[in-house]
Design a protein around this motif. Sequence first.
Motif, mmCIF file in Angstrom:
data_model
loop_
_atom_site.group_PDB
_atom_site.id
_atom_site.type_symbol
_atom_site.label_atom_id
_atom_site.label_comp_id
_atom_site.label_asym_id
_atom_site.label_seq_id
_atom_site.Cartn_x
_atom_site.Cartn_y
_atom_site.Cartn_z
ATOM 1 N N ARG A 7 33.879 51.349 63.477
ATOM 2 C CA ARG A 7 34.725 52.089 62.524
ATOM 3 C C ARG A 7 36.212 51.761 62.746
ATOM 4 O O ARG A 7 36.639 51.497 63.886
ATOM 5 N N SER A 10 38.762 53.501 65.462
ATOM 6 C CA SER A 10 38.574 53.355 66.914
ATOM 7 C C SER A 10 39.649 52.437 67.465
ATOM 8 O O SER A 10 39.848 51.324 66.947
ATOM 9 N N ASN A 12 39.571 50.709 70.047
ATOM 10 C CA ASN A 12 38.981 49.467 70.562
ATOM 11 C C ASN A 12 38.622 48.500 69.433
ATOM 12 O O ASN A 12 38.710 47.285 69.592
ATOM 13 N N GLY A 33 29.488 53.899 64.244
ATOM 14 C CA GLY A 33 30.033 54.772 65.292
ATOM 15 C C GLY A 33 30.684 56.004 64.706
ATOM 16 O O GLY A 33 30.931 56.095 63.498
ATOM 17 N N GLY A 34 30.941 56.991 65.552
ATOM 18 C CA GLY A 34 31.538 58.245 65.108
ATOM 19 C C GLY A 34 30.692 58.878 64.028
ATOM 20 O O GLY A 34 29.454 58.894 64.099
ATOM 21 N N ASN A 39 25.090 53.409 65.872
ATOM 22 C CA ASN A 39 25.218 52.726 67.160
ATOM 23 C C ASN A 39 24.164 53.172 68.173
ATOM 24 O O ASN A 39 24.238 52.832 69.348
ATOM 25 N N ARG A 52 28.169 51.390 72.266
ATOM 26 C CA ARG A 52 29.595 51.597 71.982
ATOM 27 C C ARG A 52 30.068 50.595 70.937
ATOM 28 O O ARG A 52 29.402 49.576 70.688
ATOM 29 N N ILE A 53 31.228 50.870 70.373
ATOM 30 C CA ILE A 53 31.856 49.935 69.445
ATOM 31 C C ILE A 53 33.154 49.452 70.083
ATOM 32 O O ILE A 53 33.746 50.204 70.894
ATOM 33 N N PRO A 54 33.623 48.252 69.775
ATOM 34 C CA PRO A 54 33.103 47.280 68.813
ATOM 35 C C PRO A 54 32.056 46.350 69.426
ATOM 36 O O PRO A 54 31.956 46.199 70.638
ATOM 37 N N GLU A 65 32.734 44.639 74.573
ATOM 38 C CA GLU A 65 33.930 44.916 75.397
ATOM 39 C C GLU A 65 35.151 44.370 74.657
ATOM 40 O O GLU A 65 35.360 43.149 74.571
ATOM 41 N N SER A 66 35.958 45.309 74.158
ATOM 42 C CA SER A 66 37.034 44.922 73.239
ATOM 43 C C SER A 66 38.040 43.952 73.847
ATOM 44 O O SER A 66 38.476 43.009 73.179
HETATM 45 N N1 LIG Z 1 35.090 49.521 77.151
HETATM 46 C C1 LIG Z 1 34.606 49.553 75.773
HETATM 47 C C2 LIG Z 1 34.733 50.984 75.291
HETATM 48 C C3 LIG Z 1 34.168 51.140 73.910
HETATM 49 C C4 LIG Z 1 34.252 52.577 73.446
HETATM 50 O O1 LIG Z 1 34.333 53.520 74.243
HETATM 51 N N2 LIG Z 1 34.239 52.752 72.125
HETATM 52 C C5 LIG Z 1 34.219 54.076 71.560
HETATM 53 C C6 LIG Z 1 35.164 54.143 70.355
HETATM 54 S S1 LIG Z 1 36.870 53.830 70.808
HETATM 55 C C7 LIG Z 1 32.835 54.412 71.087
HETATM 56 O O2 LIG Z 1 31.980 53.540 70.972
HETATM 57 N N3 LIG Z 1 32.589 55.693 70.800
HETATM 58 C C8 LIG Z 1 31.323 56.129 70.255
HETATM 59 C C9 LIG Z 1 31.313 56.159 68.763
HETATM 60 O O3 LIG Z 1 32.285 55.748 68.109
HETATM 61 O O4 LIG Z 1 30.291 56.617 68.218
HETATM 62 C C10 LIG Z 1 35.444 48.587 74.915
HETATM 63 O O5 LIG Z 1 36.629 48.426 75.210
HETATM 64 O O6 LIG Z 1 34.906 47.983 73.977
#
Ligand SMILES: N[C@@H](CCC(=O)N[C@@H](CS)C(=O)NCC(=O)O)C(=O)O
Length: 206
Positions: A7, A10, A12, A33-34, A39, A52-54, A65-66
């Motif tokens: 999304r 986010s 990331n 996501g969200g 996801n 997780r995203i992205p 891993e962004s």
């Molecule tokens: N270390 C991972 C962290 C990814 C992360 O925490 N993404 C969050 C959004 S910022 C996520 O997936 N949240 C669950 C969701 O959106 O449903 C990266 O940098 O890609």
Amino acid sequence: MLKVLGRANSVNVQKVMWCAAELDLSVERVDIGGAFGGNDTDDYLARNPNGRIPTLLDGDFVLWESNTIVRYLCEKYGASPLFPISLESRSRAGQWMDWYIAELHPPMTTLFWQLIRTSPEDRDAVAVDKAIESCSRLWALLDNHLASHSYLLGDELSMADIPVGCSAYRWHCMNFQQPELPALKAWWTRLANRPFYRKHVMLPLT
Ligand SMILES: N[C@@H](CCC(=O)N[C@@H](CS)C(=O)NCC(=O)O)C(=O)O
């Protein structure tokens, strides 16, 4: 064409979208996501077991891993200054990217969730104060560095600016009394003058 699963609001996902735009790459982004969900499906988890995203799809190549995705895009599709040539400059970029993830991202996440995603009556004032204190110390460290640099590595934007640059928008736009950090503000203003930063990062905080 590259595909980014995640999304737009986010932080990331924003790193990846802003980076791809600076590299002039065509990207199809899919809302996952969200509130969109998606996801936790078997298909998604087969690509990214963290849920997780992205997630980046580059043909058959799948990457999560962004910060790693930013490095990959810059190395595969970019050139200097976005992807620094010398080992020393690339390592310096990695230093700031890892510093952001390890040091600044955790208290910034607390602050963002408390001030943006938690209603005022449910906020934890102690957690907010502690996060503001940690973030202020870390942003001051960056302010000190930026007092003698236009961007993190010198005169031009590089991949080093991307993760922390996305976070800088949130820091400056959340509603509390930020400390005076003039070099940080000047750098953030330089980012905010970039059309792709405005397009992918300067979105409503939700
Ligand atoms: N270390 C991972 C962290 C990814 C992360 O925490 N993404 C969050 C959004 S910022 C996520 O997936 N949240 C669950 C969701 O959106 O449903 C990266 O940098 O890609």
